[in-house]
Motif scaffolding. Structure first.
Motif, mmCIF file in Angstrom:
data_model
loop_
_atom_site.group_PDB
_atom_site.id
_atom_site.type_symbol
_atom_site.label_atom_id
_atom_site.label_comp_id
_atom_site.label_asym_id
_atom_site.label_seq_id
_atom_site.Cartn_x
_atom_site.Cartn_y
_atom_site.Cartn_z
ATOM 1 N N MET A 1 11.241 -3.260 6.253
ATOM 2 C CA MET A 1 12.672 -2.978 6.260
ATOM 3 C C MET A 1 13.320 -3.489 7.537
ATOM 4 N N GLY A 2 12.607 -3.402 8.656
ATOM 5 C CA GLY A 2 13.170 -3.868 9.915
ATOM 6 C C GLY A 2 13.390 -5.370 9.920
ATOM 7 N N GLY A 3 12.491 -6.113 9.257
ATOM 8 C CA GLY A 3 12.643 -7.565 9.184
ATOM 9 C C GLY A 3 13.867 -7.962 8.389
ATOM 10 N N ALA A 4 14.101 -7.264 7.283
ATOM 11 C CA ALA A 4 15.270 -7.560 6.462
ATOM 12 C C ALA A 4 16.549 -7.281 7.234
ATOM 13 N N PHE A 75 9.799 -16.321 3.668
ATOM 14 C CA PHE A 75 8.603 -16.878 4.300
ATOM 15 C C PHE A 75 7.927 -15.853 5.210
ATOM 16 N N VAL A 76 8.706 -15.220 6.065
ATOM 17 C CA VAL A 76 8.150 -14.240 7.000
ATOM 18 C C VAL A 76 7.600 -13.029 6.238
ATOM 19 N N ALA A 77 8.306 -12.581 5.213
ATOM 20 C CA ALA A 77 7.850 -11.419 4.441
ATOM 21 C C ALA A 77 6.601 -11.746 3.622
ATOM 22 N N GLY A 78 6.403 -13.004 3.299
ATOM 23 C CA GLY A 78 5.250 -13.379 2.488
ATOM 24 C C GLY A 78 4.008 -13.714 3.279
ATOM 25 N N ILE A 79 4.105 -13.826 4.593
ATOM 26 C CA ILE A 79 2.944 -14.201 5.404
ATOM 27 C C ILE A 79 1.854 -13.131 5.354
ATOM 28 N N ILE A 80 2.208 -11.882 5.570
ATOM 29 C CA ILE A 80 1.204 -10.806 5.615
ATOM 30 C C ILE A 80 0.517 -10.614 4.260
ATOM 31 N N PRO A 81 1.244 -10.512 3.138
ATOM 32 C CA PRO A 81 0.535 -10.412 1.855
ATOM 33 C C PRO A 81 -0.349 -11.634 1.573
ATOM 34 N N PHE A 82 0.097 -12.819 1.979
ATOM 35 C CA PHE A 82 -0.716 -14.018 1.778
ATOM 36 C C PHE A 82 -1.993 -13.954 2.598
ATOM 37 N N LEU A 83 -1.891 -13.522 3.860
ATOM 38 C CA LEU A 83 -3.085 -13.416 4.703
ATOM 39 C C LEU A 83 -4.050 -12.357 4.179
ATOM 40 N N ILE A 84 -3.513 -11.237 3.724
ATOM 41 C CA ILE A 84 -4.375 -10.185 3.148
ATOM 42 C C ILE A 84 -5.080 -10.715 1.899
#
Length: 90
Positions: A1-4, A75-84
Motif C-alpha cells: 500500500m505504501g508503494g502505491a 514493475f516494482v509491485a511485480g518484482i517481489i512476487p516474481f522473485l518468490i
C-alpha cells in the motif's frame, strides 16, 4: 500500500508541475475567450485554435506521464512476487 501511495503522490506532483507549463484547466475555462485580449474575429479564432492545441497536447502528455508512473508501479509491485516464484520453482 505504501508503494502505491508513493507512486500516486509522485504522479500527482509531476502532473501539477506539468500544469504550470500546459495550463490545461485554465485554457479549458477560457477556450472561447480571445487570446491576448484581441477582440477581433482573428483574435477569437486564433485564441480558440491555440488554446485547443495546448489542451490536446497537455492531455496527451498527462496521459503519457500517468501511464509511465503506472508501468513503474506495476514493475516494482511485480518484482517481489516474481522473485518468490523463481525461488520456489528453482
Amino acid at each position: 500500500m505504501g508503494g502505491a501511495k508513493f507512486f500516486m503522490s509522485a504522479d500527482i506532483s509531476c502532473l501539477k508541475k506539468m500544469d504550470r507549463t500546459f495550463a490545461v484547466s485554465i485554457n479549458a475555462k477560457n477556450i472561447f475567450k480571445p487570446l491576448y485580449q484581441d477582440n477581433s474575429i482573428f483574435g477569437y479564432f486564433f485564441g480558440f485554435i491555440a488554446r485547443l492545441f495546448k489542451i490536446i497536447i497537455g492531455v496527451i502528455f498527462y496521459i503519457a506521464t500517468s501511464l509511465i508512473f503506472l508501468l513503474m508501479y506495476v514493475f516494482v509491485a511485480g518484482i517481489i512476487p516474481f522473485l518468490i516464484y523463481k525461488i520456489i520453482t528453482s
